[in-house]
Scaffold this motif. Sequence first.
Motif, short mmCIF file in Angstrom:
data_model
loop_
_atom_site.label_atom_id
_atom_site.label_comp_id
_atom_site.label_asym_id
_atom_site.label_seq_id
_atom_site.Cartn_x
_atom_site.Cartn_y
_atom_site.Cartn_z
N PRO A 5 0.86 -0.96 0.15
CA PRO A 5 -0.10 -0.15 0.21
C PRO A 5 0.72 1.21 -0.06
O PRO A 5 0.43 2.24 0.27
CB PRO A 5 -0.91 -0.18 1.38
CG PRO A 5 -0.06 -1.01 2.24
CD PRO A 5 0.58 -1.93 1.22
N PHE A 6 1.99 1.24 -0.59
CA PHE A 6 2.93 2.32 -0.76
C PHE A 6 3.56 2.46 -1.93
O PHE A 6 3.72 1.40 -2.53
CB PHE A 6 3.98 2.94 0.44
CG PHE A 6 4.72 1.71 0.68
CD1 PHE A 6 5.98 1.83 0.05
CD2 PHE A 6 4.51 0.55 1.66
CE1 PHE A 6 6.82 0.65 0.32
CE2 PHE A 6 5.58 -0.37 1.90
CZ PHE A 6 6.58 -0.22 1.08
N ASN A 8 6.97 4.42 -4.47
CA ASN A 8 8.17 4.66 -4.02
C ASN A 8 8.76 5.57 -5.15
O ASN A 8 8.32 5.12 -6.28
CB ASN A 8 9.19 4.04 -3.41
CG ASN A 8 9.80 2.84 -4.33
OD1 ASN A 8 10.48 3.05 -5.40
ND2 ASN A 8 9.13 1.61 -4.30
N SER A 45 8.52 -5.09 1.15
CA SER A 45 8.55 -3.80 1.92
C SER A 45 10.00 -3.83 2.61
O SER A 45 10.32 -4.70 3.29
CB SER A 45 7.44 -4.03 3.01
OG SER A 45 7.49 -3.21 3.99
N ASP A 63 9.71 10.63 3.67
CA ASP A 63 8.14 10.94 2.84
C ASP A 63 8.58 11.28 1.47
O ASP A 63 7.33 11.48 0.61
CB ASP A 63 7.16 11.63 3.64
CG ASP A 63 7.76 12.92 3.83
OD1 ASP A 63 8.89 13.31 3.63
OD2 ASP A 63 6.84 13.66 4.47
N PHE A 66 9.39 7.46 -0.11
CA PHE A 66 8.22 6.65 0.18
C PHE A 66 7.00 7.22 0.27
O PHE A 66 6.87 8.08 1.28
CB PHE A 66 8.43 5.68 1.09
CG PHE A 66 9.63 4.58 1.06
CD1 PHE A 66 9.54 3.39 0.41
CD2 PHE A 66 10.93 4.87 1.43
CE1 PHE A 66 10.56 2.83 0.02
CE2 PHE A 66 12.01 4.36 1.12
CZ PHE A 66 11.90 3.17 0.40
N ARG A 67 5.79 6.71 -0.29
CA ARG A 67 4.48 7.40 0.07
C ARG A 67 3.51 6.40 0.24
O ARG A 67 3.28 5.43 -0.55
CB ARG A 67 3.89 8.36 -1.29
CG ARG A 67 4.71 9.59 -1.29
CD ARG A 67 4.13 10.48 -2.36
NE ARG A 67 4.23 9.64 -3.67
CZ ARG A 67 5.54 9.29 -4.18
NH1 ARG A 67 6.71 9.65 -3.66
NH2 ARG A 67 5.91 8.76 -5.46
N TRP A 68 2.55 6.54 1.49
CA TRP A 68 1.62 5.68 1.79
C TRP A 68 0.34 5.76 0.90
O TRP A 68 -0.03 7.00 1.00
CB TRP A 68 1.42 5.72 3.12
CG TRP A 68 0.25 5.01 3.70
CD1 TRP A 68 -1.20 5.42 3.92
CD2 TRP A 68 0.35 3.65 4.06
NE1 TRP A 68 -1.76 4.22 4.60
CE2 TRP A 68 -0.85 2.90 4.54
CE3 TRP A 68 1.48 2.54 4.22
CZ2 TRP A 68 -0.96 1.56 4.97
CZ3 TRP A 68 1.15 1.40 4.56
CH2 TRP A 68 -0.17 0.84 4.95
N GLU A 69 -0.15 4.84 0.52
CA GLU A 69 -1.43 5.00 -0.39
C GLU A 69 -2.60 4.05 -0.01
O GLU A 69 -3.15 3.62 -0.81
CB GLU A 69 -0.94 4.59 -1.74
CG GLU A 69 -0.20 5.69 -2.44
CD GLU A 69 0.18 5.79 -3.81
OE1 GLU A 69 -0.35 4.66 -4.32
OE2 GLU A 69 0.46 6.80 -4.57
N GLY A 70 -2.32 3.42 1.32
CA GLY A 70 -3.46 2.66 2.03
C GLY A 70 -4.65 3.28 2.22
O GLY A 70 -5.63 2.68 2.31
#
Length: 70
Positions: A5-6, A8, A45, A63, A66-70
């Motif tokens: 869910p991220f 990069n 991961s 940040d 890496f970016r969280w997209e969950g």
Amino acid sequence: MARLPFTNDIRTLRFLAGEMTQAELGEKIGVTRQTIAAIEQGKYSPTLEAAFRIAQVFGKPLDEVFRWEG
């Protein structure tokens, strides 16, 4: 295997850093080229330590790599 869910920007950052190879990045942070490839593709991961080391290599905050997209 499901995508993580991220996302990069490692591939872009490698290109901007003089076209650094996956093997060169792996050597800098202490993992294999295959591990870098899997992280880039979102199939693996990274450990928190590896994520921070990758960001440090490129002189970026975590940040921005890496970016969280969950």
